[in-house]
Enzyme design. Structure first.
Site, PDB file in Angstrom:
ATOM      1  N   LYS A  68       0.716  -1.119  -0.068  1.00 51.27           N
ATOM      2  CA  LYS A  68      -0.051   0.038  -0.023  1.00 51.27           C
ATOM      3  C   LYS A  68       0.858   1.133  -0.045  1.00 51.27           C
ATOM      4  O   LYS A  68       0.630   2.201  -0.667  1.00 51.27           O
ATOM      5  CB  LYS A  68      -0.963  -0.047   1.058  1.00 51.27           C
ATOM      6  N   THR A 167       2.116   2.217  22.286  1.00 52.16           N
ATOM      7  CA  THR A 167       3.389   3.009  22.360  1.00 52.16           C
ATOM      8  C   THR A 167       3.053   4.522  22.162  1.00 52.16           C
ATOM      9  O   THR A 167       2.473   4.763  21.062  1.00 52.16           O
ATOM     10  CB  THR A 167       4.253   2.777  21.282  1.00 52.16           C
TER      11      THR A 167
HETATM   12  P1  NDP Z   1       0.181  -1.978  11.909  1.00 49.79           P
HETATM   13  O1  NDP Z   1       1.448  -3.096  11.901  1.00 49.79           O
HETATM   14  O2  NDP Z   1       0.528  -0.604  10.968  1.00 49.79           O
HETATM   15  O3  NDP Z   1      -0.007  -1.562  13.399  1.00 49.79           O
HETATM   16  C1  NDP Z   1      -0.329  -2.271  14.532  1.00 49.79           C
HETATM   17  C2  NDP Z   1      -1.052  -1.628  15.502  1.00 49.79           C
HETATM   18  O4  NDP Z   1      -1.256  -2.656  16.561  1.00 49.79           O
HETATM   19  C3  NDP Z   1       0.148  -0.752  16.381  1.00 49.79           C
HETATM   20  O5  NDP Z   1      -0.709   0.160  16.961  1.00 49.79           O
HETATM   21  C4  NDP Z   1       0.697  -1.599  17.327  1.00 49.79           C
HETATM   22  O6  NDP Z   1       1.195  -0.658  18.490  1.00 49.79           O
HETATM   23  C5  NDP Z   1      -0.664  -2.349  17.823  1.00 49.79           C
HETATM   24  N1  NDP Z   1      -0.150  -3.628  18.364  1.00 49.79           N
HETATM   25  C6  NDP Z   1       0.297  -4.758  17.706  1.00 49.79           C
HETATM   26  N2  NDP Z   1       0.635  -5.706  18.547  1.00 49.79           N
HETATM   27  C7  NDP Z   1      -0.052  -5.139  19.853  1.00 49.79           C
HETATM   28  C8  NDP Z   1      -0.038  -5.985  21.235  1.00 49.79           C
HETATM   29  N3  NDP Z   1       0.442  -7.229  21.462  1.00 49.79           N
HETATM   30  N4  NDP Z   1      -0.568  -4.997  22.175  1.00 49.79           N
HETATM   31  C9  NDP Z   1      -1.130  -3.856  21.842  1.00 49.79           C
HETATM   32  N5  NDP Z   1      -1.032  -3.405  20.646  1.00 49.79           N
HETATM   33  C10 NDP Z   1      -0.244  -3.971  19.675  1.00 49.79           C
HETATM   34  O7  NDP Z   1      -0.991  -2.948  11.410  1.00 49.79           O
HETATM   35  P2  NDP Z   1      -2.226  -2.205  10.619  1.00 49.79           P
HETATM   36  O8  NDP Z   1      -2.641  -0.964  11.081  1.00 49.79           O
HETATM   37  O9  NDP Z   1      -1.984  -2.216   9.149  1.00 49.79           O
HETATM   38  O10 NDP Z   1      -3.599  -3.466  10.971  1.00 49.79           O
HETATM   39  C11 NDP Z   1      -3.980  -3.279  12.004  1.00 49.79           C
HETATM   40  C12 NDP Z   1      -5.266  -4.304  11.813  1.00 49.79           C
HETATM   41  O11 NDP Z   1      -6.109  -3.871  11.005  1.00 49.79           O
HETATM   42  C13 NDP Z   1      -4.837  -5.781  11.343  1.00 49.79           C
HETATM   43  O12 NDP Z   1      -5.231  -6.524  12.152  1.00 49.79           O
HETATM   44  C14 NDP Z   1      -5.468  -5.836   9.908  1.00 49.79           C
HETATM   45  O13 NDP Z   1      -5.758  -7.235   9.562  1.00 49.79           O
HETATM   46  C15 NDP Z   1      -6.857  -4.657  10.315  1.00 49.79           C
HETATM   47  N6  NDP Z   1      -7.344  -4.284   9.098  1.00 49.79           N
HETATM   48  C16 NDP Z   1      -8.505  -4.507   8.642  1.00 49.79           C
HETATM   49  C17 NDP Z   1      -9.008  -4.135   7.417  1.00 49.79           C
HETATM   50  C18 NDP Z   1     -10.474  -4.454   6.839  1.00 49.79           C
HETATM   51  O14 NDP Z   1     -10.865  -4.438   5.644  1.00 49.79           O
HETATM   52  N7  NDP Z   1     -11.201  -5.182   7.687  1.00 49.79           N
HETATM   53  C19 NDP Z   1      -8.170  -3.174   6.699  1.00 49.79           C
HETATM   54  C20 NDP Z   1      -6.795  -2.760   6.999  1.00 49.79           C
HETATM   55  C21 NDP Z   1      -6.356  -3.292   8.174  1.00 49.79           C
HETATM   56  P3  NDP Z   1       2.362  -0.248  18.624  1.00 49.79           P
HETATM   57  O15 NDP Z   1       2.454   0.986  17.975  1.00 49.79           O
HETATM   58  O16 NDP Z   1       2.858  -0.042  20.102  1.00 49.79           O
HETATM   59  O17 NDP Z   1       3.473  -1.246  17.909  1.00 49.79           O
END
Ligand code: NDP
Length: 284
Positions: A68, A167
């Site tokens: 993307k 974070t």
């Molecule tokens: P990113 O990797 O960009 O971001 C991940 C986020 O999750 C960060 O804020 C991270 O926090 C947090 N996170 C990850 N692990 C943990 C944990 N163990 N505890 C707390 N916070 C956590 O992912 P995306 O934003 O791209 O995607 C997020 C979700 O959205 C995914 O599950 C994806 O499948 C879903 N999605 C669904 C769509 C749909 O059409 N239904 C479309 C797009 C996404 P930190 O900053 O602290 O690391």
């Protein structure tokens, strides 16, 4: 004449997009061919795949993980970007700008990127009958998915937004970046906190973290409640939704968001508006 579409990703075998778009095409009475397109994970390969597809007469392409951002860079350097793509810093929908083609631009110069993910979420929430106008909303997560939904939620009229993240600095940085990218966001106060410090009564809480991919659970405070809880993940039991369902909230996973963003891509490409409820029933 058959119109051709692809979804580009790596991996791509799991993608439900071909199934969804063929249901849309049946509803719209269009003859389409939509297929999954694997691409090696580098920008040069992605650009080559996109150019070959559109040179070959392709009408539209969806872009999924991990391309993307690459698609965004590609459109920034070429034809153009929608406001939603600019603010999200990511593109999930590619098409050709017909006006530029008419003026003699090449396929490469006419590449146009949009981002329908956030609008797909809003479309789904509205279809659920959940009120957004004037709503107090919290989003948990500050990654790519959160970035893409903030502008559409603000444009849908939410009153107040809190961004919680594991974070804190990432949530703060995201707010700063989005405020600089969009006047709508700039004029809208957004609070931030760590996920465990999120407290209070919200109309809607959206889980935009990827925690659902693991067996971990979010550290939610006892003092946080909502009327509606939405998890962008889908396809498995989600502890986030179970938590709030146990407290009386209505809940939804993100499958409808997937269909909503696909419907908006289809509309951009073909001009046909999709009845998402009817399409969802056809996909069951
Ligand atoms: P990113 O990797 O960009 O971001 C991940 C986020 O999750 C960060 O804020 C991270 O926090 C947090 N996170 C990850 N692990 C943990 C944990 N163990 N505890 C707390 N916070 C956590 O992912 P995306 O934003 O791209 O995607 C997020 C979700 O959205 C995914 O599950 C994806 O499948 C879903 N999605 C669904 C769509 C749909 O059409 N239904 C479309 C797009 C996404 P930190 O900053 O602290 O690391």
């Amino acid at each position: 004449m058959t119109q051709n579409f692809i979804v580009i990703g790596n991996p791509i075998d799991h993608s439900k997009s071909p199934e969804i778009h063929h249901v849309f095409a049946a509803q719209a009475g269009l003859d389409i061919h939509y297929q999954r397109q694997y691409c090696p994970n580098d920008a040069a390969s992605f650009t080559a795949v996109v150019e070959a597809f559109f040179h070959g007469g392709g009408v539209g392409a969806n872009v999924t993980v991990p391309f993307k951002q690459v698609a965004y860079d590609c459109c920034l350097a070429r034809g153009g970007l929608s406001e939603h793509a600019k603010v999200a810093g990511a593109v999930n929908t590619l098409l050709l700008n017909k006006d530029l083609l008419k003026e003699g631009s090449s396929v490469k110069e006419a590449l146009y990127g949009d981002n329908t993910d956030g609008q797909g979420l809003v479309k789904h929430i509205i279809s659920l009958g959940w009120p957004l106008n004037g709503a107090q909303v919290a989003i948990i997560g500050a990654g790519g998915a959160a970035r893409g939904v903030i502008l559409p939620l603000i444009q849908a009229g939410i009153a107040q937004l809190t961004l919680a993240n594991r974070t804190l600095s990432k949530a703060e940085m995201l707010i700063t970046e989005l405020s600089a990218a969009s006047l709508d966001i700039h004029h809208h106060a957004i609070n931030s906190c760590t996920t465990d410090k999120l407290t209070g009564q919200f109309d809607l809480i959206i889980n935009a973290t990827s925690i659902g991919l693991s067996d971990n659970t979010l550290p939610l405070a006892d003092e946080v409640n909502c009327h509606y809880a939405y998890d962008m993940m889908y396809g498995r039991d989600l502890p986030f939704l179970q938590h709030f369902a146990g407290r009386g909230a209505q809940t939804s996973d993100g499958y409808g968001m997937l269909i909503g963003q696909a419907a908006l891509s289809f509309e951009r490409w073909t001009g046909h508006t999709i009845d998402v409820n009817q399409a969802t029933l056809a996909l069951e």
